[in-house]
Design a protein around this motif. Structure first.
Motif, PDB file in Angstrom:
ATOM      1  N   UNK A   1      39.062  32.107  20.895  1.00 16.32           N
ATOM      2  CA  UNK A   1      40.336  32.833  20.870  1.00 16.32           C
ATOM      3  C   UNK A   1      40.406  33.634  22.278  1.00 16.32           C
ATOM      4  N   UNK A   2      39.545  34.266  22.801  1.00 18.68           N
ATOM      5  CA  UNK A   2      39.445  35.027  24.006  1.00 18.68           C
ATOM      6  C   UNK A   2      39.761  34.125  25.218  1.00 18.68           C
TER       7      UNK A   2
ATOM      8  N   UNK B   1      43.919  37.993  38.893  1.00 10.17           N
ATOM      9  CA  UNK B   1      44.978  37.468  37.803  1.00 10.17           C
ATOM     10  C   UNK B   1      45.677  38.225  37.100  1.00 10.17           C
ATOM     11  N   UNK B   2      45.232  38.384  35.875  1.00 11.95           N
ATOM     12  CA  UNK B   2      46.064  39.436  35.219  1.00 11.95           C
ATOM     13  C   UNK B   2      45.510  40.825  34.822  1.00 11.95           C
ATOM     14  N   UNK B   3      46.255  41.768  34.385  1.00 12.17           N
ATOM     15  CA  UNK B   3      45.806  42.781  33.973  1.00 12.17           C
ATOM     16  C   UNK B   3      45.930  42.949  32.510  1.00 12.17           C
ATOM     17  N   UNK B   4      44.958  43.479  31.739  1.00 11.66           N
ATOM     18  CA  UNK B   4      44.719  43.216  30.606  1.00 11.66           C
ATOM     19  C   UNK B   4      44.424  44.626  29.901  1.00 11.66           C
TER      20      UNK B   4
ATOM     21  N   UNK C   1      34.258  42.219  28.934  1.00 14.28           N
ATOM     22  CA  UNK C   1      33.385  41.699  29.926  1.00 14.28           C
ATOM     23  C   UNK C   1      33.851  39.985  30.296  1.00 14.28           C
ATOM     24  N   UNK C   2      34.041  39.394  29.167  1.00 16.00           N
ATOM     25  CA  UNK C   2      34.438  37.901  29.220  1.00 16.00           C
ATOM     26  C   UNK C   2      35.663  37.853  30.159  1.00 16.00           C
ATOM     27  N   UNK C   3      36.515  38.426  29.918  1.00 12.10           N
ATOM     28  CA  UNK C   3      37.773  38.539  30.459  1.00 12.10           C
ATOM     29  C   UNK C   3      37.581  38.866  31.828  1.00 12.10           C
ATOM     30  N   UNK C   4      36.829  39.657  32.180  1.00 17.15           N
ATOM     31  CA  UNK C   4      36.556  40.146  33.581  1.00 17.15           C
ATOM     32  C   UNK C   4      36.063  39.046  34.294  1.00 17.15           C
ATOM     33  N   UNK C   5      34.903  38.588  33.643  1.00 15.81           N
ATOM     34  CA  UNK C   5      34.138  37.103  34.172  1.00 15.81           C
ATOM     35  C   UNK C   5      35.238  36.148  34.613  1.00 15.81           C
TER      36      UNK C   5
ATOM     37  N   UNK D   1      40.077  38.685  35.565  1.00 16.28           N
ATOM     38  CA  UNK D   1      41.103  39.537  34.821  1.00 16.28           C
ATOM     39  C   UNK D   1      40.568  41.073  35.121  1.00 16.28           C
ATOM     40  N   UNK D   2      41.511  41.807  35.466  1.00 12.53           N
ATOM     41  CA  UNK D   2      41.296  43.408  35.367  1.00 12.53           C
ATOM     42  C   UNK D   2      41.560  43.824  34.093  1.00 12.53           C
ATOM     43  N   UNK D   3      40.517  44.339  33.515  1.00 10.36           N
ATOM     44  CA  UNK D   3      40.723  45.060  32.125  1.00 10.36           C
ATOM     45  C   UNK D   3      40.610  46.456  31.997  1.00 10.36           C
ATOM     46  N   UNK D   4      41.498  47.067  31.177  1.00  9.16           N
ATOM     47  CA  UNK D   4      41.373  48.657  31.292  1.00  9.16           C
ATOM     48  C   UNK D   4      41.184  48.874  29.712  1.00  9.16           C
TER      49      UNK D   4
END
Length: 185
Positions: free
Chosen positions: A166-167, A1-4, A26-30, A33-36
């Protein structure tokens, strides 16, 4: 999806703000999304304090912002404003470093007297940097964040529910323009 890009502006190594952000990451990865993660406190202090735009660490951070579709910005609140460490970083970024990006502002603090710090201190600075959208942010009281001896993060139920909301709005806004409209409705 998106990179955050998930940015913690806390100067503390044992930061509740950073722990809270890693939980949101962790919620966004689930959600696909890719999270940095970026803890501003790990950047060379001399590069931040001397506004050394040519420093390799600062160049790398600017590149992380360029590559991100969305940015989560978390900060403890001190004296009714975001941290000076976060300010030092924001001052080094290009004027329109957030152009086209979706942004989620989050703050933590010791008293409800600082709840407006997101809207009156952080949001105007983020807005001046050209984001496509700043989603509703959230303020979490320090007393609502607990870290167990084993490192487990526990957030009080009311705050946890609001953070999840909000997440999820932020996550939806990272999608298509239709998702953006639905997330703000």
């Amino acid at each position: 999806m998106a990179t955050v890009l998930s940015v913690s502006g806390s100067p503390s190594a044992a930061s509740r703000t950073a722990r809270l952000l890693r939980d949101i990451d962790a919620r966004l990865v689930s959600q696909g999304h890719d999270v940095v993660s970026l803890d501003v406190r790990t950047l060379p202090p001399e590069a931040l304090l001397h506004a050394d735009f040519g420093h390799p660490a600062i160049a790398e951070v600017i590149s992380l912002f360029d590559q991100a579709d969305g940015v989560v910005v978390g900060t403890p609140v001190y004296k009714a404003a975001y941290s000076g460490l976060l300010k030092a970083l924001l001052d080094l970024l290009p004027q329109y470093a957030l152009t086209g990006k979706t942004v989620l502002p989050l703050a933590t603090g010791g008293t409800t007297a600082h709840v407006l710090a997101i809207d009156y201190a952080l949001r105007p600075v983020l807005s001046s940097m050209g984001p496509a959208h700043i989603t509703p942010g959230w303020f979490v009281l320090d007393k609502d964040i607990a870290v167990g001896d084993d490192g487990t993060l526990t957030v009080a139920p009311g705050s946890a529910e609001a953070l999840a909301h909000v997440t999820d709005q932020f996550s939806a806004a990272l999608g298509t323009p239709a998702a953006l409209l639905a997330a703000t409705g």
